[in-house]
Design an enzyme around this catalytic site. Sequence first.
Site, mmCIF file in Angstrom:
data_model
loop_
_atom_site.group_PDB
_atom_site.id
_atom_site.type_symbol
_atom_site.label_atom_id
_atom_site.label_comp_id
_atom_site.label_asym_id
_atom_site.label_seq_id
_atom_site.Cartn_x
_atom_site.Cartn_y
_atom_site.Cartn_z
ATOM 1 N N ARG A 146 0.836 -1.206 0.000
ATOM 2 C CA ARG A 146 0.000 0.000 0.000
ATOM 3 C C ARG A 146 0.866 1.250 0.000
ATOM 4 N NH1 ARG A 146 -5.218 -0.848 3.962
ATOM 5 N NH2 ARG A 146 -6.258 -2.389 2.654
ATOM 6 N N ARG A 152 4.700 8.178 -6.094
ATOM 7 C CA ARG A 152 4.122 7.102 -6.889
ATOM 8 C C ARG A 152 5.222 6.176 -7.417
ATOM 9 N NH1 ARG A 152 0.911 7.967 -11.758
ATOM 10 N NH2 ARG A 152 -0.476 6.205 -12.012
ATOM 11 N N ASN A 175 -2.924 -1.690 -7.791
ATOM 12 C CA ASN A 175 -2.667 -0.321 -8.265
ATOM 13 C C ASN A 175 -1.216 0.102 -8.063
ATOM 14 O OD1 ASN A 175 -5.001 0.761 -9.467
ATOM 15 N ND2 ASN A 175 -6.018 0.799 -7.477
ATOM 16 N N ARG A 195 -18.862 2.897 -12.885
ATOM 17 C CA ARG A 195 -19.233 4.044 -12.030
ATOM 18 C C ARG A 195 -19.887 5.139 -12.871
ATOM 19 N NH1 ARG A 195 -13.489 3.754 -8.861
ATOM 20 N NH2 ARG A 195 -14.190 2.717 -6.955
ATOM 21 N N HIS A 212 -6.442 4.375 -15.460
ATOM 22 C CA HIS A 212 -7.371 4.134 -14.351
ATOM 23 C C HIS A 212 -6.986 5.112 -13.256
ATOM 24 C CE1 HIS A 212 -9.647 2.334 -11.149
ATOM 25 N NE2 HIS A 212 -8.565 1.976 -10.493
ATOM 26 N N THR A 235 -11.672 0.411 -0.956
ATOM 27 C CA THR A 235 -12.791 0.016 -1.825
ATOM 28 C C THR A 235 -12.620 -1.470 -2.117
ATOM 29 O OG1 THR A 235 -11.742 0.281 -3.997
ATOM 30 C CG2 THR A 235 -12.630 2.261 -2.996
#
Length: 333
Positions: free
Chosen positions: A99, A106, A138, A169, A193, A248
């Site tokens: 995480r 990034r 991610n 979404r 994304h 999420t």
Amino acid sequence: MATLKEKLITPVAAGSTVPSNKITVVGVGQVGMACAISILGKGLCDELALVDVLEDKLKGEMMDLQHGSLFLQTHKIVADKDYAVTANSKIVVVTAGVRQQEGESRLNLVQRNVNVFKFIIPQIVKYSPNCTILVVSNPVDILTYVTWKLSGLPKHRVIGSGCNLDTARFRYLMAERLGIHPTSCHGWILGEHGDSSVAVWSGVNVAGVSLQELNPAMGTDKDSENWKEVHKQVVESAYEVIRLKGYTNWAIGLSVAELCETMLKNLYRVHSVSTLVKGTYGIENDVFLSLPCVLSASGLTSVINQKLKDDEVAQLKKSADTLWSIQKDLKDL
């Protein structure tokens, strides 16, 4: 002395020992388990394998799912930290990774995930050389590129979940405004994304009626109905959910199960997923971005050529440049 089982059951022929529709989920965190339960709920596989480094958590999740076997159509649920358990998978869903820490760049996050993937990906390919890998971790577009490089698999068998969820979404939020079901609202989110995704307003329609023809300002700053806000909500919705519940998982789990269904059932449905875009829309580097792609049992079969406006192409190229600026500095690929 015959056992109870021998007294009860008379064998007629040997059963098949190799699964015909096996799915593996790597990583049993919130997202991995949401993918697992969504896949099980659709009855997609005859065997589900879970892999993680946390042995107790892994065993607990496996047992918890096994105890629900009566309510499922999946005959075998297995788990192990040893990747041998994943052998003969048709699809391997990768949700593992580290995480992002507060204040972490990034690039640093990606490099740490590259180091995790360097262990995971070769193991997957060793035991399931014919599988399709679906990357969910991610930043998904960069990690799909990383997976493609590390796996040595052809590009049609390395797919990122990409903007499939962003598109869902988008269609949900559009549907809420119009008072109709999301399946009847057609519109696409492409590109990266995340923050720099592209909403293709020119293609948004209901029953073939172009909404931009009814409202030419749709998606622009001049629009009195502010439809642009819908795309803004798509981009911000993940942050909002994370702020409220910490992560999420349900929507991405359902989204992944749908992608698995399209491939396992050879449905040839079109999804916005991350694929190698080099050579399209003037993009020159090896980057993965979401485009509308046809998925089948052999993976990603073809790409739909969307007619994009100049500003949309410019946004795609900008996304590609952003991703490449990070990818080119990655080590050990």
